[in-house]
Design a protein around this motif. Structure first.
Motif, PDB file in Angstrom:
ATOM      1  N   LYS A 135      -7.016  34.707  -3.966  1.00 48.15           N
ATOM      2  CA  LYS A 135      -7.143  35.173  -2.588  1.00 48.15           C
ATOM      3  C   LYS A 135      -6.165  34.404  -1.698  1.00 48.15           C
ATOM      4  O   LYS A 135      -6.137  33.175  -1.703  1.00 48.15           O
ATOM      5  CB  LYS A 135      -8.571  35.004  -2.080  1.00 48.15           C
ATOM      6  CG  LYS A 135      -8.774  35.600  -0.689  1.00 48.15           C
ATOM      7  CD  LYS A 135     -10.231  35.798  -0.357  1.00 48.15           C
ATOM      8  CE  LYS A 135     -10.409  36.423   1.022  1.00 48.15           C
ATOM      9  NZ  LYS A 135      -9.776  37.750   1.124  1.00 48.15           N
ATOM     10  N   LEU A 136      -5.370  35.147  -0.896  1.00 46.01           N
ATOM     11  CA  LEU A 136      -4.269  34.543  -0.162  1.00 46.01           C
ATOM     12  C   LEU A 136      -4.678  33.942   1.178  1.00 46.01           C
ATOM     13  O   LEU A 136      -4.031  33.014   1.666  1.00 46.01           O
ATOM     14  CB  LEU A 136      -3.165  35.594   0.070  1.00 46.01           C
ATOM     15  CG  LEU A 136      -2.515  36.169  -1.199  1.00 46.01           C
ATOM     16  CD1 LEU A 136      -1.483  37.217  -0.818  1.00 46.01           C
ATOM     17  CD2 LEU A 136      -1.865  35.059  -2.017  1.00 46.01           C
ATOM     18  N   ASP A 137      -5.721  34.493   1.825  1.00 45.17           N
ATOM     19  CA  ASP A 137      -6.090  34.007   3.151  1.00 45.17           C
ATOM     20  C   ASP A 137      -7.379  33.196   3.093  1.00 45.17           C
ATOM     21  O   ASP A 137      -8.229  33.405   2.236  1.00 45.17           O
ATOM     22  CB  ASP A 137      -6.244  35.174   4.145  1.00 45.17           C
ATOM     23  CG  ASP A 137      -7.198  36.253   3.642  1.00 45.17           C
ATOM     24  OD1 ASP A 137      -7.169  36.546   2.432  1.00 45.17           O
ATOM     25  OD2 ASP A 137      -7.986  36.793   4.436  1.00 45.17           O
ATOM     26  N   ALA A 138      -7.500  32.247   4.010  1.00 44.78           N
ATOM     27  CA  ALA A 138      -8.702  31.408   4.089  1.00 44.78           C
ATOM     28  C   ALA A 138      -8.902  30.981   5.544  1.00 44.78           C
ATOM     29  O   ALA A 138      -7.967  30.500   6.168  1.00 44.78           O
ATOM     30  CB  ALA A 138      -8.559  30.176   3.199  1.00 44.78           C
ATOM     31  N   PRO A 139     -10.076  31.180   6.106  1.00 45.61           N
ATOM     32  CA  PRO A 139     -11.237  31.779   5.459  1.00 45.61           C
ATOM     33  C   PRO A 139     -11.057  33.282   5.260  1.00 45.61           C
ATOM     34  O   PRO A 139     -10.105  33.859   5.782  1.00 45.61           O
ATOM     35  CB  PRO A 139     -12.374  31.491   6.453  1.00 45.61           C
ATOM     36  CG  PRO A 139     -11.690  31.457   7.782  1.00 45.61           C
ATOM     37  CD  PRO A 139     -10.355  30.821   7.521  1.00 45.61           C
TER      38      PRO A 139
END
Length: 233
Positions: A135-139
């Motif tokens: 998963k590339l984005d956080a949060p």
């Protein structure tokens, strides 16, 4: 229904399987290097791509009069630009941070609990989100949606990923191999903890919701959400 898949990674392939099971046809499978050449053949487009590609994908659909469903997260600084384009082109557009039926019910539960807890200031709110390592984005977009709805119904001013101040809602982010998505909201006091949690077991729920949204949006005009699709308003 003829569907253009904008983004043909793991989610795109699950969406394809579920769409075919529901009797639909895939007319475009676009990865990052492909063109929009066959987009005009589609009745609707479903975008599960990457943050850097989402705006171009959504714009191309709206310019060509193709209703578009986007589940890509991490590009929302341009959301209002896409809403404006949709209105200018008299198009149809749904963005969802999560298309899962269960998560959208969880959103409503989160709203209701936040409103209930707003009068009990002895509770401090924290969140946790866990996803796969790709998963590339956080949060996650789902976590941001949950956090923003808590903020709307509380004295918190914003959220933070670490070193949260008293008026900031802390979101703990974890990346663990092969976790489709787990989101938890905790209300902690000195005497107890209230917790609500949603755990995805696979990607099928996200994919099914996006296909249902695509079926729903045909023939409509405007900017909608999954609340509209699932009649949760």
């Amino acid at each position: 229904m003829k569907i253009a898949l904008l983004g043909y990674g793991k989610m795109g392939k699950v969406i394809e399987r579920i769409a075919l099971q529901r009797g639909h046809e895939i007319v475009l499978r676009k990865s990052s290097s492909d063109t929009f050449e066959d987009l005009h053949k589609a009745d609707v487009a479903i975008d599960f791509s990457i943050p850097d590609a989402a705006v171009a994908n959504i714009s191309a659909c709206l310019e060509q009069g193709i209703p578009v469903i986007s589940g890509t997260t991490g590009w929302l600084e341009n959301y209002h630009e896409m809403v404006k384009l949709c209105e200018e082109k008299k198009g149809a557009f749904i963005y969802g941070s999560n298309f899962s039926l269960g998560v959208n019910i969880f959103f409503e539960l989160n709203d209701h609990l936040a409103k209930m807890m707003s009068k009990f200031n002895q509770y401090k709110v924290e969140m946790e989100e866990i996803h796969h390592t790709q998963k590339l984005d956080a949060p996650s977009g789902t976590a941001i949606t949950l956090a923003n709805r808590i903020i709307e119904n509380s004295d918190y001013s914003s959220w933070a990923l670490e070193n949260a101040k008293n008026d900031e809602l802390l979101i703990n982010v974890k990346r663990i191999e092969n976790v489709p998505g787990t989101h938890s909201v905790f209300y902690n006091s000195e005497v107890d903890t209230i917790e609500i949690k949603h755990t995805a077991h696979n990607r099928d729920g996200f994919a099914l919701g996006s296909v249902i949204a695509a079926e729903w949006i045909i023939g409509k005009q405007g900017v909608f959400t999954m609340k509209d699709v699932l009649e949760l308003n």
